[in-house]
Design a protein around this motif. Sequence first.
Motif, PDB file in Angstrom:
ATOM      1  N   LYS A   1     -36.794  10.424  -3.896  1.00 17.01           N
ATOM      2  CA  LYS A   1     -38.054  10.495  -4.645  1.00 17.01           C
ATOM      3  C   LYS A   1     -39.204  10.414  -3.642  1.00 17.01           C
ATOM      4  CE  LYS A   1     -38.294   5.510  -5.701  1.00 17.01           C
ATOM      5  NZ  LYS A   1     -37.174   5.118  -4.842  1.00 17.01           N
ATOM      6  N   ALA A   2     -40.389  10.727  -4.118  1.00 15.95           N
ATOM      7  CA  ALA A   2     -41.545  10.865  -3.220  1.00 15.95           C
ATOM      8  C   ALA A   2     -41.872   9.581  -2.466  1.00 15.95           C
ATOM      9  CB  ALA A   2     -42.764  11.320  -4.020  1.00 15.95           C
ATOM     10  N   GLU A   3     -41.610   8.421  -3.079  1.00 13.33           N
ATOM     11  CA  GLU A   3     -42.001   7.153  -2.466  1.00 13.33           C
ATOM     12  C   GLU A   3     -41.002   6.656  -1.417  1.00 13.33           C
ATOM     13  OE1 GLU A   3     -43.800   7.990  -6.219  1.00 13.33           O
ATOM     14  OE2 GLU A   3     -41.656   7.673  -5.777  1.00 13.33           O
ATOM     15  N   ASP A   4     -39.810   7.240  -1.369  1.00 16.62           N
ATOM     16  CA  ASP A   4     -38.785   6.774  -0.420  1.00 16.62           C
ATOM     17  C   ASP A   4     -39.224   7.024   1.009  1.00 16.62           C
ATOM     18  OD1 ASP A   4     -37.264   6.099  -2.575  1.00 16.62           O
ATOM     19  OD2 ASP A   4     -35.823   7.736  -2.382  1.00 16.62           O
ATOM     20  N   ARG A   5     -38.677   6.199   1.912  1.00 16.04           N
ATOM     21  CA  ARG A   5     -38.932   6.432   3.334  1.00 16.04           C
ATOM     22  C   ARG A   5     -37.630   6.223   4.101  1.00 16.04           C
ATOM     23  NH1 ARG A   5     -36.652   2.065   4.261  1.00 16.04           N
ATOM     24  NH2 ARG A   5     -37.636   0.093   4.828  1.00 16.04           N
ATOM     25  N   ALA A   6     -37.415   7.050   5.118  1.00 14.10           N
ATOM     26  CA  ALA A   6     -36.206   6.938   5.935  1.00 14.10           C
ATOM     27  C   ALA A   6     -36.410   7.709   7.231  1.00 14.10           C
ATOM     28  CB  ALA A   6     -34.988   7.469   5.191  1.00 14.10           C
ATOM     29  N   PHE A   7     -35.727   7.278   8.263  1.00 18.86           N
ATOM     30  CA  PHE A   7     -35.788   7.960   9.559  1.00 18.86           C
ATOM     31  C   PHE A   7     -34.531   8.816   9.703  1.00 18.86           C
ATOM     32  CE2 PHE A   7     -35.678   8.660  14.085  1.00 18.86           C
ATOM     33  CZ  PHE A   7     -37.018   8.673  14.460  1.00 18.86           C
ATOM     34  N   ILE A   8     -34.706  10.060  10.166  1.00 18.44           N
ATOM     35  CA  ILE A   8     -33.594  11.000  10.315  1.00 18.44           C
ATOM     36  C   ILE A   8     -33.409  11.323  11.798  1.00 18.44           C
ATOM     37  CG2 ILE A   8     -32.624  13.217   9.630  1.00 18.44           C
ATOM     38  CD1 ILE A   8     -33.217  11.309   7.285  1.00 18.44           C
ATOM     39  N   LEU A   9     -32.174  11.240  12.265  1.00 21.29           N
ATOM     40  CA  LEU A   9     -31.860  11.588  13.647  1.00 21.29           C
ATOM     41  C   LEU A   9     -30.728  12.615  13.665  1.00 21.29           C
ATOM     42  CD1 LEU A   9     -32.210  11.123  16.704  1.00 21.29           C
ATOM     43  CD2 LEU A   9     -30.512   9.287  16.529  1.00 21.29           C
ATOM     44  N   LEU A  10     -30.989  13.754  14.311  1.00 23.44           N
ATOM     45  CA  LEU A  10     -29.990  14.818  14.441  1.00 23.44           C
ATOM     46  C   LEU A  10     -29.476  14.833  15.877  1.00 23.44           C
ATOM     47  CD1 LEU A  10     -31.813  17.672  12.469  1.00 23.44           C
ATOM     48  CD2 LEU A  10     -30.416  15.800  11.591  1.00 23.44           C
ATOM     49  N   LEU A  11     -28.177  14.623  16.032  1.00 20.58           N
ATOM     50  CA  LEU A  11     -27.594  14.509  17.370  1.00 20.58           C
ATOM     51  C   LEU A  11     -26.842  15.785  17.736  1.00 20.58           C
ATOM     52  CD1 LEU A  11     -26.401  10.787  17.232  1.00 20.58           C
ATOM     53  CD2 LEU A  11     -28.421  11.726  18.366  1.00 20.58           C
ATOM     54  N   ASP A  12     -27.616  16.834  18.001  1.00 19.95           N
ATOM     55  CA  ASP A  12     -27.070  18.084  18.535  1.00 19.95           C
ATOM     56  C   ASP A  12     -28.234  18.948  19.004  1.00 19.95           C
ATOM     57  OD1 ASP A  12     -25.813  20.648  18.971  1.00 19.95           O
ATOM     58  OD2 ASP A  12     -24.111  19.858  17.825  1.00 19.95           O
ATOM     59  N   ASN A  13     -28.327  19.167  20.321  1.00 17.38           N
ATOM     60  CA  ASN A  13     -29.488  19.872  20.860  1.00 17.38           C
ATOM     61  C   ASN A  13     -29.500  21.364  20.534  1.00 17.38           C
ATOM     62  OD1 ASN A  13     -27.527  20.861  22.617  1.00 17.38           O
ATOM     63  ND2 ASN A  13     -28.191  19.591  24.352  1.00 17.38           N
ATOM     64  N   ARG A  14     -28.425  21.899  19.950  1.00 20.20           N
ATOM     65  CA  ARG A  14     -28.431  23.317  19.558  1.00 20.20           C
ATOM     66  C   ARG A  14     -29.431  23.578  18.434  1.00 20.20           C
ATOM     67  NH1 ARG A  14     -22.200  24.478  18.481  1.00 20.20           N
ATOM     68  NH2 ARG A  14     -22.342  22.329  17.730  1.00 20.20           N
ATOM     69  N   LEU A  15     -29.814  22.516  17.714  1.00 20.19           N
ATOM     70  CA  LEU A  15     -30.778  22.670  16.626  1.00 20.19           C
ATOM     71  C   LEU A  15     -32.212  22.828  17.123  1.00 20.19           C
ATOM     72  CD1 LEU A  15     -29.274  19.997  14.212  1.00 20.19           C
ATOM     73  CD2 LEU A  15     -29.363  22.470  13.788  1.00 20.19           C
ATOM     74  N   LEU A  16     -32.400  22.740  18.436  1.00 21.57           N
ATOM     75  CA  LEU A  16     -33.747  22.841  19.007  1.00 21.57           C
ATOM     76  C   LEU A  16     -34.153  24.272  19.322  1.00 21.57           C
ATOM     77  CD1 LEU A  16     -33.718  19.742  21.376  1.00 21.57           C
ATOM     78  CD2 LEU A  16     -35.234  20.098  19.403  1.00 21.57           C
ATOM     79  N   SER A  17     -33.196  25.201  19.371  1.00 26.37           N
ATOM     80  CA  SER A  17     -33.552  26.559  19.784  1.00 26.37           C
ATOM     81  C   SER A  17     -32.540  27.570  19.247  1.00 26.37           C
ATOM     82  CB  SER A  17     -33.601  26.659  21.315  1.00 26.37           C
ATOM     83  OG  SER A  17     -32.331  26.336  21.870  1.00 26.37           O
ATOM     84  N   GLY A  18     -32.901  28.842  19.420  1.00 27.95           N
ATOM     85  CA  GLY A  18     -31.987  29.933  19.126  1.00 27.95           C
ATOM     86  C   GLY A  18     -31.626  30.069  17.655  1.00 27.95           C
ATOM     87  N   GLN A  19     -30.408  30.559  17.422  1.00 28.10           N
ATOM     88  CA  GLN A  19     -29.959  30.876  16.060  1.00 28.10           C
ATOM     89  C   GLN A  19     -29.882  29.646  15.177  1.00 28.10           C
ATOM     90  OE1 GLN A  19     -26.295  32.873  17.463  1.00 28.10           O
ATOM     91  NE2 GLN A  19     -26.978  34.669  16.330  1.00 28.10           N
TER      92      GLN A  19
ATOM     93  N   ASP B   1     -44.438  12.259   7.108  1.00 27.47           N
ATOM     94  CA  ASP B   1     -44.758  10.857   7.370  1.00 27.47           C
ATOM     95  C   ASP B   1     -43.647   9.925   6.907  1.00 27.47           C
ATOM     96  OD1 ASP B   1     -46.516   8.592   8.018  1.00 27.47           O
ATOM     97  OD2 ASP B   1     -46.516   8.302   5.844  1.00 27.47           O
ATOM     98  N   ARG B   2     -43.066  10.171   5.758  1.00 21.25           N
ATOM     99  CA  ARG B   2     -42.085   9.241   5.181  1.00 21.25           C
ATOM    100  C   ARG B   2     -40.644   9.589   5.525  1.00 21.25           C
ATOM    101  NH1 ARG B   2     -44.639   5.692   2.102  1.00 21.25           N
ATOM    102  NH2 ARG B   2     -42.652   4.846   1.336  1.00 21.25           N
ATOM    103  N   ARG B   3     -40.417  10.796   6.058  1.00 14.34           N
ATOM    104  CA  ARG B   3     -39.073  11.163   6.488  1.00 14.34           C
ATOM    105  C   ARG B   3     -39.142  12.004   7.755  1.00 14.34           C
ATOM    106  NH1 ARG B   3     -35.355  15.628   3.846  1.00 14.34           N
ATOM    107  NH2 ARG B   3     -36.577  16.752   5.388  1.00 14.34           N
ATOM    108  N   PRO B   4     -39.521  11.373   8.883  1.00 11.08           N
ATOM    109  CA  PRO B   4     -39.566  12.121  10.141  1.00 11.08           C
ATOM    110  C   PRO B   4     -38.159  12.548  10.569  1.00 11.08           C
ATOM    111  CG  PRO B   4     -39.829   9.786  10.553  1.00 11.08           C
ATOM    112  CD  PRO B   4     -39.853   9.953   9.070  1.00 11.08           C
ATOM    113  N   VAL B   5     -38.065  13.735  11.122  1.00  6.17           N
ATOM    114  CA  VAL B   5     -36.782  14.260  11.598  1.00  6.17           C
ATOM    115  C   VAL B   5     -36.858  14.404  13.117  1.00  6.17           C
ATOM    116  CG1 VAL B   5     -35.132  16.161  11.495  1.00  6.17           C
ATOM    117  CG2 VAL B   5     -36.401  15.494   9.434  1.00  6.17           C
ATOM    118  N   MET B   6     -36.002  13.671  13.818  1.00  9.88           N
ATOM    119  CA  MET B   6     -35.963  13.720  15.274  1.00  9.88           C
ATOM    120  C   MET B   6     -34.661  14.361  15.732  1.00  9.88           C
ATOM    121  SD  MET B   6     -36.507  10.669  18.030  1.00  9.88           S
ATOM    122  CE  MET B   6     -38.270  10.907  18.008  1.00  9.88           C
ATOM    123  N   ILE B   7     -34.755  15.253  16.731  1.00 11.17           N
ATOM    124  CA  ILE B   7     -33.583  15.912  17.292  1.00 11.17           C
ATOM    125  C   ILE B   7     -33.424  15.469  18.734  1.00 11.17           C
ATOM    126  CG2 ILE B   7     -32.466  18.123  17.784  1.00 11.17           C
ATOM    127  CD1 ILE B   7     -34.259  19.391  15.641  1.00 11.17           C
TER     128      ILE B   7
END
Length: 663
Positions: free
Chosen positions: A607-625, A437-443
């Motif tokens: 720390k537990a109370e922090d919040r931030a949005f994470i965006l990963l810009l590489d579609n290789r992280l979606l599948s495979g090795q 909830d507080r640190r969603p990771v989007m690829i």
Amino acid sequence: MTAKSLVTEASFLAHETLRESQVDMINDGLQAIGSGGYLFANAPTGIGKTAASLSAALTVSRQKPGQHVLFMTGRQSQHRIVVDTVRNINARIPEGEVEVTLVDMIGRESMCEYVDRSTGKCSCEQGIPESERHNRRYALVQEILSHPQHVEFSIEFASKRRICAWAAARQAAADADILVCDYNHVFLESVRKASLPSMGIELENCIIVVDEAHNLPDRIRRSMNLNLNFKMIRDAIYNLQEYCETNEKRQGENTMFSESIARSRYCEKALERFKGRFSTWTQSLRDSNKKSGDIGEAIEEKVDAGKILSMLRQELSKEDLDVQIAIGILRSVEIDADDEEEDELDAHRLANFFDVLERYEQSSALCVVFNSQGNEHRVTTHLLDPGIVSQSVLDTVQGGILMSGTLTPPEMYAETLGVPPERPVVAQSYPSPFMADRRPVMIASDVTSKYTARGEANTRKIREHIQAILQQTPGHVAIFCQSYRMLEEIVVDGYWPGRKIAIEEKNWSKRIVDKNISNLYNARDGGTKVILAGVFGGRLAEGVDYSGNILDAVICVGIPVAPQTVPQTALREYIDNKHGRGKGWKYGVLQPAVNSVLQGIGRAIRKAEDRAFILLLDNRLLSGQYRACLPPTMQTFTADDSKRTTRMVKRFFERHPEPARGD
């Protein structure tokens, strides 16, 4: 969940209420250390791993008198966290239990006013009589042991009273439950032998806690990453000549001293001849390479350690010397250096190179490489197996906990560091309930850093995703790229209206890094939004604490896969041969690259109370090795274009508009 109801065997708890993952980690630590084994803990930021590890380690160590807990970390900010955690433990310690004592140490040159490298003496107590020096040190030792103190306290206390804080800390260590120190005190043999016995600490009576343990294999490898070139041999000979000339004037009637100088002169002659042979050999390697016609072309080639040692032994034998005698002579060299010359003597560097070369001459764990570009030729050593060093340590100590937020997968680190087979291992990844909830990771699925797929269209889409984050984020954004070249292409050459930009440079010092991070807080107070841009593995992406939820978002561009150099190829082959086919690619290439991305992600949440949005810009992280290298506990979302990124980021900051500013 109350501590008492969930962790019945642990006596040293820093908090009344514990998180479920923290309880599990304490119990796993008790099980592992209590049976003489090791817990490898992949523990995300915020679950309280420092408190959990100390609880388990102290509970076991207090069962046997004379045991110490060595808490090792490469980050000074973590030293403070350990001290504060022990203070919390003491505040809650059960009646009748003796309070926990602690010594906090950093490098000698940071604790002393000035250290003369030629003599090994500092100036802290200059002019103070021996009896008074003892009394003053004792006063600081008592201060340290009476209440857990940050190292800054010891340095300030000592400075005002003209005491050596470093010497006082070493004196106090024997009577302390915990020593907070750098990895080198245990995993670098020369430092360990010089430090632990003089502090009254026996390694076999220690429990170790290694923080940021994902760094340990590379720290050990780098300790054996040494260079040899013509200039270093030449300057080592100069060191030896100066040492001999100075001492020839002082020798007088001392026969033994005269013999020592004579032997040093013989070594000098042998090294002169070796220098010539080394120069001829490296030039022949250059000339025989197919790239030698282009003087600007870099050449890299694996060579035999035995060839270098053979040349050296032949020249030493003419003077009735061997390699170990030569190493001893070179290490004994001391000269009066100018104040500006603080670097290690080349004579000592040469001794270290010869020592590593001879020690691992017959081992496949050492890769020796010839590098050449233009007229510059050098030979470098690369330790492929950190377990060669760490296994003896892990076989000696009572047990321990090795932990990190990116110890992924923990089983890999247990194999890599060579835990003895008879020692039990618990390898565990702990979930973090607040992360989803507080640190969603989007690829992003529509962009990649794969070389064959790069181009203008891909770059444009990457920038559109970045712009989507910037437009919807109320505060600062960090961007980490896989290389400086990509950093320039994506960020420096982009257009980011409404944002102040700070771009990391290769030569940034710690002082410059600290200044740029401090500027973030001033900018937030002044309403200025900043882009802080750097590279994975750089000064901004690892080992830096961004406290006070100062980052609202982190964008990771690409995956920093290591280039396939000769040492990298040798590492893959070595891991395949030792740990099983296929593991060379995962352990040596893929996992370290993905873990660098995870380190970048971790900058946002401290720390537990922090919040931030994470965006990963590489579609290789979606599948495979690559996907398989992400922690199994990490939940991710997918964005098929920048419009979806915009919607998700906007929705996130509507739910969590304000940062958690407290420390």
